[in-house]
Design a protein around this motif. Structure first.
Motif, short mmCIF file in Angstrom:
data_model
loop_
_atom_site.label_atom_id
_atom_site.label_comp_id
_atom_site.label_asym_id
_atom_site.label_seq_id
_atom_site.Cartn_x
_atom_site.Cartn_y
_atom_site.Cartn_z
N PRO A 1 21.08 2.72 125.25
CA PRO A 1 20.82 3.00 126.66
C PRO A 1 21.58 2.07 127.61
CG PRO A 1 19.12 1.56 125.82
CD PRO A 1 20.10 1.76 124.70
N ASN A 2 22.66 1.46 127.17
CA ASN A 2 23.37 0.46 127.97
C ASN A 2 24.11 1.10 129.14
OD1 ASN A 2 22.95 -2.00 126.20
ND2 ASN A 2 23.89 -0.59 124.74
N TYR A 3 24.02 0.47 130.28
CA TYR A 3 24.76 0.83 131.49
C TYR A 3 24.59 2.31 131.86
CZ TYR A 3 26.65 -3.72 130.45
OH TYR A 3 26.77 -5.05 130.17
N PRO A 4 23.44 2.67 132.43
CA PRO A 4 23.15 4.06 132.79
C PRO A 4 24.22 4.70 133.68
CG PRO A 4 21.16 2.73 132.93
CD PRO A 4 22.28 1.78 132.69
N ASP A 5 24.87 3.91 134.53
CA ASP A 5 25.91 4.49 135.38
C ASP A 5 27.09 5.00 134.55
OD1 ASP A 5 26.42 1.78 134.76
OD2 ASP A 5 27.80 1.58 136.45
N LEU A 6 27.43 4.28 133.49
CA LEU A 6 28.51 4.74 132.61
C LEU A 6 28.07 5.94 131.79
CD1 LEU A 6 30.00 1.35 131.35
CD2 LEU A 6 30.81 2.80 133.21
N LEU A 7 26.80 5.94 131.38
CA LEU A 7 26.28 7.11 130.67
C LEU A 7 26.31 8.35 131.56
CD1 LEU A 7 23.21 5.49 128.88
CD2 LEU A 7 25.34 6.22 127.81
N GLN A 8 25.99 8.17 132.84
CA GLN A 8 26.04 9.29 133.76
C GLN A 8 27.48 9.76 133.97
OE1 GLN A 8 23.34 11.01 135.13
NE2 GLN A 8 25.04 12.40 135.56
N GLU A 9 28.40 8.82 134.06
CA GLU A 9 29.82 9.18 134.19
C GLU A 9 30.28 9.98 132.97
OE1 GLU A 9 34.18 6.98 134.22
OE2 GLU A 9 32.43 5.87 134.93
N CYS A 10 29.82 9.56 131.80
CA CYS A 10 30.15 10.28 130.58
C CYS A 10 29.58 11.70 130.61
CB CYS A 10 29.60 9.51 129.37
SG CYS A 10 29.99 10.24 127.77
N LYS A 11 28.34 11.82 131.04
CA LYS A 11 27.72 13.14 131.15
C LYS A 11 28.47 14.03 132.14
CE LYS A 11 22.84 13.32 129.93
NZ LYS A 11 21.46 13.36 130.44
N ASP A 12 28.89 13.45 133.25
CA ASP A 12 29.62 14.22 134.25
C ASP A 12 30.92 14.77 133.66
OD1 ASP A 12 27.65 13.67 136.09
OD2 ASP A 12 28.75 12.03 137.08
N GLN A 13 31.60 13.96 132.86
CA GLN A 13 32.83 14.43 132.21
C GLN A 13 32.53 15.57 131.24
OE1 GLN A 13 35.72 11.55 130.76
NE2 GLN A 13 34.72 9.93 131.92
N ILE A 14 31.42 15.46 130.53
CA ILE A 14 31.04 16.52 129.59
C ILE A 14 30.75 17.81 130.34
CG2 ILE A 14 29.18 17.24 128.03
CD1 ILE A 14 29.08 14.28 127.07
N ARG A 15 30.10 17.70 131.49
CA ARG A 15 29.80 18.91 132.28
C ARG A 15 31.07 19.57 132.81
NH1 ARG A 15 24.76 15.71 134.69
NH2 ARG A 15 23.16 16.46 133.24
N LEU A 16 32.07 18.77 133.13
CA LEU A 16 33.35 19.33 133.58
C LEU A 16 34.02 20.15 132.48
CD1 LEU A 16 34.87 16.36 135.64
CD2 LEU A 16 34.03 18.56 136.52
N LEU A 17 33.64 19.87 131.23
CA LEU A 17 34.18 20.63 130.10
C LEU A 17 33.39 21.91 129.84
CD1 LEU A 17 34.82 17.65 127.62
CD2 LEU A 17 36.50 18.84 129.05
N GLY A 18 32.31 22.11 130.62
CA GLY A 18 31.54 23.34 130.49
C GLY A 18 30.28 23.23 129.66
N TYR A 19 29.83 22.00 129.41
CA TYR A 19 28.63 21.78 128.60
C TYR A 19 27.57 21.08 129.43
CZ TYR A 19 31.79 22.83 124.72
OH TYR A 19 32.70 23.42 123.89
N HIS A 20 26.30 21.36 129.13
CA HIS A 20 25.20 20.77 129.90
C HIS A 20 24.81 19.38 129.41
CE1 HIS A 20 24.59 24.38 132.22
NE2 HIS A 20 24.45 25.11 131.12
N SER A 21 25.13 19.07 128.15
CA SER A 21 24.68 17.80 127.59
C SER A 21 25.62 17.37 126.47
CB SER A 21 23.25 17.94 127.04
OG SER A 21 23.25 18.85 125.94
N PRO A 22 25.52 16.10 126.06
CA PRO A 22 26.30 15.65 124.90
C PRO A 22 25.83 16.36 123.63
CG PRO A 22 25.40 13.79 126.14
CD PRO A 22 24.71 15.01 126.65
N SER A 23 26.68 16.40 122.63
CA SER A 23 26.26 16.85 121.31
C SER A 23 25.67 15.66 120.55
CB SER A 23 27.43 17.46 120.54
OG SER A 23 28.49 16.51 120.41
N ALA A 24 24.91 15.93 119.52
CA ALA A 24 24.27 14.86 118.75
C ALA A 24 25.30 14.22 117.82
CB ALA A 24 23.11 15.41 117.94
#
Length: 326
Positions: A265-288
């Motif tokens: 759970p380190n650095y929630p802002d970076l996790l959110q940035e990562c999620k935003d990039q994933i959404r730009l690829l057309g996905y709602h969430s990371p894969s496991a």
């Protein structure tokens, strides 16, 4: 005519291991080599040990401390070989590693990357990696990345590859902004410029598992995590430039998910940035990205909830669950 192999080794305070690394190069059964050693501002006895070797194939350079990626790029500029072997200063090549890969190169040519079998060293004892069999065959480009992202924690490291100069010259070199996963980022670009990976079963390479204070073990600051996320963002851009849109987005999501699941759970802002990039690829969430049990729990409760459960377990706030997340 036998091609010249340039072995490039950046060295920083590696007095404990550099002798064995150089010896493993000089003892290759394939002898048409040059060993380019770039001393990246070492403050220990590394230089003295290096200068203790008397072999015309060894070329020694000393630079101000600039990081391993800069040192490798410096080595590329000095190299005259047809093929490139990158090594860390604590790696060891099996005696026939280069001979095997050169033989396959002479059959397949400049458009391919050459792999082999990976081992590790602990307390000076060599062992072969287990569970890497999925790599041990010729692989198409997309097949390689799917296998790499699917198999949790099983990655080839720097010294495994032998690279034709033609492919090295198609990239912009090692990215000096990448402090974590710089080998993965670099070799991904090389592979994407190739026609695929040729497996060389007699080529064996060993890395050390017991080296203290490597960069990859110092996840102690935000800039390290930023650099780590940047490396996976680079994967995405390279996939988008090279592969069809559907495959690029699929593999891009998997790459970013490696960061997300391993840095949570380190650095929630970076996790959110990562999620935003994933959404730009057309996905709602990371894969496991993790072991079989983690993937199973993620399929039931979602990746974020599975990561929350894992975090509680790691902090000892859950009862022990045998094999969870492994």
């Amino acid at each position: 005519m036998n091609p010249l192999v340039s072995i490039i080794i950046p060295v920083y305070n590696s007095e404990k291991y550099i002798k064995n690394t150089i010896e493993s190069c000089l003892q290759q059964t394939y002898t048409h080599i040059e060993i380019i050693i770039v001393n990246d501002g070492s403050k220990d006895n590394s230089e003295k040990i290096i200068k203790g070797f008397n072999d015309s194939r060894l070329k020694y350079y000393k630079i101000a401390n600039s990081g391993p990626c800069y040192a490798r790029n410096f080595g590329i500029e000095k190299a005259t070989g047809d093929l490139f072997q990158f090594l860390d200063a604590d790696d060891v090549l099996d005696q026939e590693k280069l001979e095997s890969q050169v033989r396959y190169y002479q059959s397949h040519g400049d458009e391919y990357v050459y792999s082999g079998i990976m081992g590790f060293i602990i307390n000076d004892q060599k062992q072969l990696e287990q569970g890497f069999d999925f790599y041990y065959k010729n692989l198409r480009i997309e097949e390689y990345f799917r296998k790499m992202f699917y198999h949790f924690g099983k990655y080839y490291t720097t010294g495994m590859w032998l690279l034709p100069r033609k492919l090295v010259e198609k990239t912009h070199g090692w990215d000096e902004k990448v402090r974590i996963n710089n080998d993965g980022e670099y070799f991904s670009r090389i592979i994407l410029h190739s026609k695929g990976i040729v497996f060389c079963p007699e080529a064996i390479f060993y890395y050390r598992r017991d080296v203290p204070m490597s960069v990859s073990k110092r996840f102690n600051s935000k800039d390290i995590y930023e650099s780590w996320l940047y490396s996976y963002s680079c994967y995405v851009k390279c996939f988008q430039r090279t592969l069809n849109k559907k495959t690029a987005n699929e593999l891009g999501r998997k790459a970013l998910s490696v960061y997300y699941c391993n840095s949570y759970p380190n650095y929630p802002d970076l996790l959110q940035e990562c999620k935003d990039q994933i959404r730009l690829l057309g996905y709602h969430s990371p894969s496991a990205h993790g072991g079989k049990t983690f993937k199973l729990i993620s399929a039931i409760v979602g990746v974020d909830n599975a990561l929350k459960i894992k975090t509680l377990k790691d902090k000892g706030k859950l009862l022990p669950l045998n094999g969870l997340f492994t």
